[in-house]
Design a protein around this motif. Structure first.
Motif, PDB file in Angstrom:
ATOM      1  N   ASN A 135       0.841  -1.194   0.000  1.00 33.29           N
ATOM      2  CA  ASN A 135       0.000   0.000   0.000  1.00 33.29           C
ATOM      3  C   ASN A 135       0.878   1.246   0.000  1.00 33.29           C
ATOM      4  OD1 ASN A 135      -1.923  -2.005   0.453  1.00 33.29           O
ATOM      5  ND2 ASN A 135      -3.184  -0.668   1.685  1.00 33.29           N
ATOM      6  N   ILE A 136       0.278   2.395  -0.328  1.00 31.37           N
ATOM      7  CA  ILE A 136       1.015   3.653  -0.329  1.00 31.37           C
ATOM      8  C   ILE A 136       1.556   3.928   1.073  1.00 31.37           C
ATOM      9  CG2 ILE A 136       0.784   6.154  -0.599  1.00 31.37           C
ATOM     10  CD1 ILE A 136      -1.380   5.573  -2.712  1.00 31.37           C
ATOM     11  N   GLN A 137       2.858   4.238   1.156  1.00 34.05           N
ATOM     12  CA  GLN A 137       3.516   4.580   2.421  1.00 34.05           C
ATOM     13  C   GLN A 137       3.339   3.479   3.474  1.00 34.05           C
ATOM     14  OE1 GLN A 137       5.231   7.696   3.086  1.00 34.05           O
ATOM     15  NE2 GLN A 137       5.110   7.913   0.889  1.00 34.05           N
ATOM     16  N   SER A 138       3.412   2.214   3.020  1.00 32.97           N
ATOM     17  CA  SER A 138       3.130   1.121   3.957  1.00 32.97           C
ATOM     18  C   SER A 138       4.371   0.338   4.361  1.00 32.97           C
ATOM     19  CB  SER A 138       2.120   0.155   3.330  1.00 32.97           C
ATOM     20  OG  SER A 138       2.702  -0.502   2.213  1.00 32.97           O
ATOM     21  N   GLY A 139       5.564   0.781   3.968  1.00 32.91           N
ATOM     22  CA  GLY A 139       6.770   0.052   4.332  1.00 32.91           C
ATOM     23  C   GLY A 139       7.386  -0.728   3.197  1.00 32.91           C
ATOM     24  N   LYS A 140       7.099  -0.323   1.952  1.00 33.41           N
ATOM     25  CA  LYS A 140       7.666  -1.034   0.795  1.00 33.41           C
ATOM     26  C   LYS A 140       9.189  -0.887   0.773  1.00 33.41           C
ATOM     27  CE  LYS A 140       5.267   1.192  -2.283  1.00 33.41           C
ATOM     28  NZ  LYS A 140       4.628   2.098  -1.311  1.00 33.41           N
ATOM     29  N   THR A 141       9.691   0.324   1.080  1.00 35.25           N
ATOM     30  CA  THR A 141      11.137   0.549   1.070  1.00 35.25           C
ATOM     31  C   THR A 141      11.814  -0.318   2.123  1.00 35.25           C
ATOM     32  OG1 THR A 141      10.801   2.827   0.328  1.00 35.25           O
ATOM     33  CG2 THR A 141      12.953   2.279   1.249  1.00 35.25           C
ATOM     34  N   ARG A 142      11.218  -0.390   3.289  1.00 36.09           N
ATOM     35  CA  ARG A 142      11.747  -1.250   4.358  1.00 36.09           C
ATOM     36  C   ARG A 142      11.839  -2.703   3.876  1.00 36.09           C
ATOM     37  NH1 ARG A 142      11.618  -1.467  10.231  1.00 36.09           N
ATOM     38  NH2 ARG A 142      10.868  -3.476  11.025  1.00 36.09           N
TER      39      ARG A 142
END
Length: 727
Positions: free
Chosen positions: A51-58
């Motif tokens: 989801n948007i701003q849900s921790g994808k980068t992490r």
């Protein structure tokens, strides 16, 4: 898949530092297992869907560490076309991998700032190269791999396409042709990948819509359903318990007395026009705190200050660190508009300080209005300070100049404003950022509790519109309770439809409901419903149909009683005639009966003539009837062209919902007529027809009227109805 993965220095350090939970670990492990097992490319990528701003980068940074421990030598990260986002990604990577960087095991490079000559010692390290997706950078990468350091081309590489929905599959406005056309960069990446010995490709996205985009030359003929372009594999980014997304803003906000039902504050289109360019005739210094034309921006600014101080008082009470807070004004890309908005905000702050000193009674009134607004959404288990304490805190804050107002409208500005972690720096307790395109590009801003948003939703696509406002992400519920979102009803409605669209596509994709297929349709010039290629739809014009959905007019007043009465006499007679000549009467609810669709169409046209729609609200009757036509025709022959009527009379619902001061949008009660309608609407749609008394004391004009609600059948599969398409 049970392949055992090695865990070495790279992932072990990340795991210790970030304390990944079991769901995050599973996602990272499965991602790397699949990358090792599957052949991937930009045409058939591995996929991290979150989801948007849900921790994808992490998630992808964790997967990178595990990939290094399992044979990968180099990771190339493509970001959106923003130098600031490259810097943010670079800073995040250096922070996450600081230990192995200090041990000379890994090096992170921005392709625009690489040393002129890397030595063999440096090339033997694990490498990360970050670049934004644009033609010249692709050329730099190709030169780097195949000319300067061709030893790298023989190593095991991993491409990570971050926010793939923005550039790999993206839309841009071509003014000369006045159309929106698909732009594909993936071909350049494939050209590079074709020359490599061993490379994998992972896309990271928050928008499942791009998975449903089909080739432009695909012949659809009679087929209306589209399956997503299946990646080589898909891993879902787990949603953490602090995540706040569209459900909060567009679903929980409909629940009476839920803190979220106070999030949205409507602003007027006229106010956005006033803030678009300098206009000192309509915005005068002496009336800044009273002018009704700029009530939205004024209440937004004051609410932000008051909310920030309430949170600080709550934190002090709990012995916690006093946080700094942020607010965004994001209405357009024009730098002159940003300067004007800053002028207005700065002058407003000055007038507040002046009023504090010269007219304390009026100052108290302004702060009390804000305090009462914010108190409505207080959480029962969170301390809420007294007005006296809040007033003193706000006074102190203004006198100490805790409010910082800054324009963010160029790459240079953002680079200077980023902190060590790559987020927008919060210098003071209260930070108000005014900006345009730079705020579109995924820049992280912490502790956001206010959004003033006015971008035109007709001019961009769904993958950007929800990102624009920076609304989503990890947020404490105590912050959410004091958060306010300011935009026009028109924009809010578009965003709500896009949220629903995104959620339904995601659900179809993740669960495999209906085989993962989604129907895309539109209305042609002859009012026929025909298949629509997903590539051709304008997402600002979509409506999502699903089982049990309601379609109804909102934001209207009736005609004056004298004009309304003769029209109602005709409608009453028509309804009576429909009932007497019904195809069938329900045996359990005798007030419900089955009629032909053509009768309903004529009825809705008559009802529309009794309404006066409020500014910025509309009842697109033509579109509702087109969808009704589709719902009635997608049946077996014996049910085709039929609609259930669920009639209720002598109803007294108010025009304005008192708890939120917004237009009422639920004329049908869930325990009675809506329950009956959903029971009857198995394969054919239902129309709830409530006859309201229209009492003056409830905000109406004293005359009875009908309020219709279309309810979609239980058998409805996920269907995207596009009102406007690209030709």
């Amino acid at each position: 898949m049970s392949t055992e993965l090695a865990v070495g220095d790279y992932f072990k350090r990340l795991k210790e530092k970030n304390k990944y939970n079991k769901d995050e670990l599973k996602t990272m492990q499965n991602t790397v297992r699949n990358l090792l097992a599957c052949s991937t490319s930009s045409n058939k990528p591995g996929m991290l869907l979150g989801n948007i701003q849900s921790g994808k980068t992490r998630s992808f940074i964790g997967a990178m560490g595990l990939a290094y421990d399992n044979g990968y030598d180099m990771v190339i990260i493509f970001t959106k076309n923003s130098s600031a986002l490259v810097k943010q990604t670079f800073e995040r990577l250096e922070q996450e991998y600081s230990e192995v960087i200090d041990q000379d095991l890994l090096a992170v490079y921005d392709i625009m700032k690489m040393p002129e000559k890397l030595r063999n010692f440096e090339l033997k390290k694990k490498l990360v190269i970050v670049l934004k997706k644009e033609k010249k950078n692709m050329e730099r990468l190709e030169k780097l791999l195949f000319e300067q350091y061709n030893v790298l081309a023989s190593r095991k590489l991993l491409f990570i396409d971050d926010e793939a929905d923005f550039a790999s599959v993206a839309y841009e406005n071509v003014k000369e042709k006045n159309i929106i056309e698909l732009r594909v960069i993936a071909g350049q990446i494939d050209n590079i990948r074709a020359k490599l010995v061993n490379a994998s490709y992972l896309q990271v996205t928050a928008t499942p819509y791009s998975l449903y985009l089909q080739p432009e030359d695909m012949a659809i003929h009679e087929h209306k359903t589209y399956q997503p372009k299946r990646p080589a594999f898909t891993e879902l980014v787990p949603i953490h318990d602090k995540y706040v997304g569209g459900d909060m803003y567009f679903e929980n906000s409909k629940i009476e007395d839920h803190p979220a039902c106070f999030l949205y504050h409507e602003i007027q289109e006229e106010e956005l026009k006033i803030l678009a360019k300098s206009d000192k005739r309509r915005v005068k210094s002496e009336t800044l705190l009273t002018n009704p034309r700029i009530e939205g921006i004024r209440s937004a600014l004051i609410n932000f200050i008051v909310a920030g101080k309430i949170r600080n008082l709550q934190q002090r009470r709990m012995g916690e660190k006093l946080e700094k807070y942020a607010f965004i004004i994001h209405t357009m890309t024009s730098k002159s508009a940003h300067q004007w908005q800053e002028d207005v905000a700065v002058l407003m702050e000055e007038k507040l300080v002046e009023t504090l000193k010269d007219d304390l009674t009026f100052f108290k009134e302004l702060i009390l209005n804000s305090y009462n607004d914010l108190k409505r959404s207080k959480m029962s288990d969170v301390f809420f300070p007294s007005f006296t304490d809040v007033l003193e805190s706000v006074k102190e804050s203004l006198l100490d100049q805790e409010l910082l107002i800054e324009i963010v409208n160029s790459e240079k500005d953002v680079e200077n404003l980023l902190d060590k972690s790559g987020q927008l720096k919060l210098r003071t307790p209260l930070n108000l950022f005014i900006g345009g395109q730079i705020l579109d590009r995924g820049i992280t801003i912490g502790n956001l509790i206010g959004f003033y948003y006015g971008r035109n939703p007709q001019k961009f696509q769904q993958d950007t519109v929800l990102q624009h406002s920076r609304m989503y992400g990890a947020r404490p519920l105590a912050d959410v309770a004091l958060t306010r979102f300011y935009t026009t009803n028109r924009i809010y409605s578009v965003m709500e439809r896009m949220h629903e669209f995104d959620k339904e596509l995601r659900q179809a994709f993740e669960t495999g409901a209906n085989g993962g297929e989604v129907t895309f349709i539109r209305k042609d010039l002859n009012n026929n419903i025909i298949p629509c290629n997903p590539n051709k739809i304008l997402l600002s014009s979509i409506h999502t149909l699903k089982a049990g959905k309601r379609l109804l007019p909102i934001g209207f007043q009736t005609l004056p009683k004298s004009q309304l009465k003769p029209k109602m006499n005709k409608i009453d007679a028509y309804v009576k005639n429909m009932r007497e000549n019904a195809l069938r009467v329900d045996t359990e609810d005798r007030r419900s009966f089955l009629v032909h669709k053509k009768n309903v169409e004529h009825l809705l046209q008559q009802i529309a003539e009794t309404y006066v729609m409020h500014e910025n609200y509309e009842w697109d009757l033509e579109q509702h009837m087109a969808m009704l036509n589709y719902l009635t025709e997608e049946n077996e022959p014996e049910d085709r062209g039929k609609v259930w009527i669920v009639l209720r009379e002598n109803r007294n619902i108010g025009r304005i919902r008192s708890s939120t001061n917004s237009f009422e949008d639920s004329p049908a009660t869930t325990q009675d007529e809506l329950k009956v309608a959903r029971k009857l609407a198995r394969t054919v749609p239902a129309l709830i027809l409530t006859r309201q008394n229209g009492l003056i004391e409830q905000g109406w004009r004293g005359g009875a009227f009908y309020w219709p609600v279309i309810v979609t059948p239980k058998a409805t599969q996920t269907t995207i109805f596009a009102n406007k398409t690209i030709h």
